[in-house]
Write a protein that holds these residues in place. Structure first.
Motif, PDB file in Angstrom:
ATOM      1  N   UNK A   1       0.833  -1.208   0.000  1.00 19.21           N
ATOM      2  CA  UNK A   1       0.000   0.000   0.000  1.00 19.21           C
ATOM      3  C   UNK A   1       0.873   1.266   0.000  1.00 19.21           C
ATOM      4  N   UNK A   2       1.951   1.241   0.794  1.00 20.67           N
ATOM      5  CA  UNK A   2       2.846   2.405   0.839  1.00 20.67           C
ATOM      6  C   UNK A   2       3.511   2.607  -0.517  1.00 20.67           C
ATOM      7  N   UNK A   3       3.933   1.493  -1.141  1.00 21.01           N
ATOM      8  CA  UNK A   3       4.553   1.592  -2.470  1.00 21.01           C
ATOM      9  C   UNK A   3       3.589   2.204  -3.476  1.00 21.01           C
ATOM     10  N   UNK A   4       2.342   1.801  -3.415  1.00 16.89           N
ATOM     11  CA  UNK A   4       1.343   2.364  -4.326  1.00 16.89           C
ATOM     12  C   UNK A   4       1.125   3.845  -4.046  1.00 16.89           C
ATOM     13  N   UNK A   5       1.081   4.198  -2.761  1.00 15.48           N
ATOM     14  CA  UNK A   5       0.862   5.603  -2.407  1.00 15.48           C
ATOM     15  C   UNK A   5       2.047   6.472  -2.813  1.00 15.48           C
ATOM     16  N   UNK A   6       3.256   5.936  -2.639  1.00 17.53           N
ATOM     17  CA  UNK A   6       4.456   6.720  -2.937  1.00 17.53           C
ATOM     18  C   UNK A   6       4.795   6.699  -4.427  1.00 17.53           C
ATOM     19  N   UNK A   7       4.637   5.529  -5.061  1.00 14.55           N
ATOM     20  CA  UNK A   7       5.063   5.402  -6.442  1.00 14.55           C
ATOM     21  C   UNK A   7       3.984   5.654  -7.473  1.00 14.55           C
TER      22      UNK A   7
END
Length: 357
Positions: free
Chosen positions: A81-87
């Motif tokens: 989820x963090x990767x999706x939010x950041x990337x």
């Protein structure tokens, strides 16, 4: 008429198990209608825990302790989820802002093209008809713009709610996964003894929804990823944004594909006009949709939800009208629940349920 209804009622609800199933449905519906917004973090945590229970169970079967398995799976989910939010989210946000900024130019170009229609087809299109249509569309666009602005200001107050979701939901998910049997036993104690049909519906829902969710996640990733790559290779503007929209559109069968075709076609027409590039893109997009509907969906959902397309469309309309986005999101699972309940009520109460292995 009353006698007919009475016979039907006695035939369907003389069985105590059927009556208990009806009471449970009515109570659950009342709780969702009265306290649905208040319980939304709990419901979201329960849905996420249900999704993550499958990998946790697989890890436990290979010898990993349940606590460690829950921690690893939850950490992996949060990392994703963090990767999706950041990337991904910043790219989508930037492309969305750029598309909104260019919307007036797109609309102006569309108006210029529409104004040429009376000259090209004087026998079919009149100037006053064009002006009336454009005035009506402009009024609607102004109303939509005002609605979006007011919605953006009202959503500022939801920042606190997002913080609650970010902190409390992962904690609830961890405990729901770790102490799954404890919660199931407590729920079992609350259920009445006359629960043959409740158990039947529960088993059918568990197998159907698990297959549906796994298949739908895979379908979103494949369709969205292929669309992004295709749009990028063909140098379509806003390729990532449109590809993600195409992937998300598979959540709403039939309707989603029809709706998302509009922005794809509008952006392509604005970028290239009615040229060979435009038709190449629309052909590629049509091939993606055809492969999704005729190859990917049968492979992924051969053992999952079996609902007639008309029932799916009705479910999207009904549950979407009741609960908005979440109603649309869970339309097929809710329709599956209705089907399971109808099947349970239609079953013969004199036939014993199959023994559970």
């Amino acid at each position: 008429m009353i006698d007919v209804f009475g016979k039907w009622y006695r035939r369907k609800f003389s069985d105590p198990d059927a009556a208990m199933l009806l009471i449970l449905i009515l109570l659950s519906t009342a709780v969702l209608l009265l306290w649905g917004e208040l319980l939304m973090p709990v419901l979201v945590a329960a849905v996420i825990a249900y999704l993550l229970d499958w990998p946790v169970t697989k890890l436990v079967k290979v010898g990993v302790s349940r606590v460690l398995a829950c921690g690893v799976v939850l950490l992996g989910f949060i990392t994703l989820m963090v990767f999706m939010l950041v990337g991904l989210v910043p790219i989508i946000t930037k492309q969305s802002v750029n598309l909104i900024q260019e919307t007036p130019l797109i609309w102006q170009k569309a108006q210029d093209w529409i104004l040429t229609l009376p000259e090209k087809y004087p026998d079919y299109v009149q100037v006053y008809q064009i002006h009336q249509m454009m005035e009506g569309i402009n009024e609607k666009l102004v109303e939509v713009g005002e609605t979006l602005i007011s919605a953006s200001f009202s959503n500022i107050a939801n920042v606190a709610a997002l913080l609650v979701y970010a902190v409390l939901v992962p904690l609830m998910v961890f405990f729901m996964l770790k102490d799954k049997m404890f919660f199931l036993e407590n729920i079992s104690r609350l259920l009445p003894k006359e629960r043959r049909l409740i158990t039947q519906v529960g088993h059918e829902m568990n197998s159907q929804i698990a297959n549906y969710i796994r298949g739908k996640v895979i379908e979103i990733l494949i369709v969205g990823g292929v669309s992004c790559v295709t749009f990028a290779l063909m140098d379509l503007r806003y390729a990532i944004l449109l590809g993600v929209l195409v992937g998300i559109s598979v959540l709403i069968p039939y309707i989603g594909a029809a709706v998302v075709t509009i922005p794809v076609g509008v952006v392509a027409m604005f970028q290239w006009g009615i040229t060979s590039e435009f038709w190449y893109l629309m052909i590629a997009y049509g091939i993606i949709q055809a492969l999704d509907g005729n190859l990917l969906v049968p492979l992924l959902f051969s053992e999952a939800v079996s609902l007639h397309p008309l029932y799916i469309i009705i479910a999207v309309l009904v549950f979407g009208g009741l609960w908005g986005f979440w109603g649309v999101f869970f339309a097929i699972p809710l329709a599956t629940l209705v089907k399971a309940v109808v099947t349970a009520w239609s079953s013969n109460p004199n036939i014993a349920p199959p023994a559970q292995s």
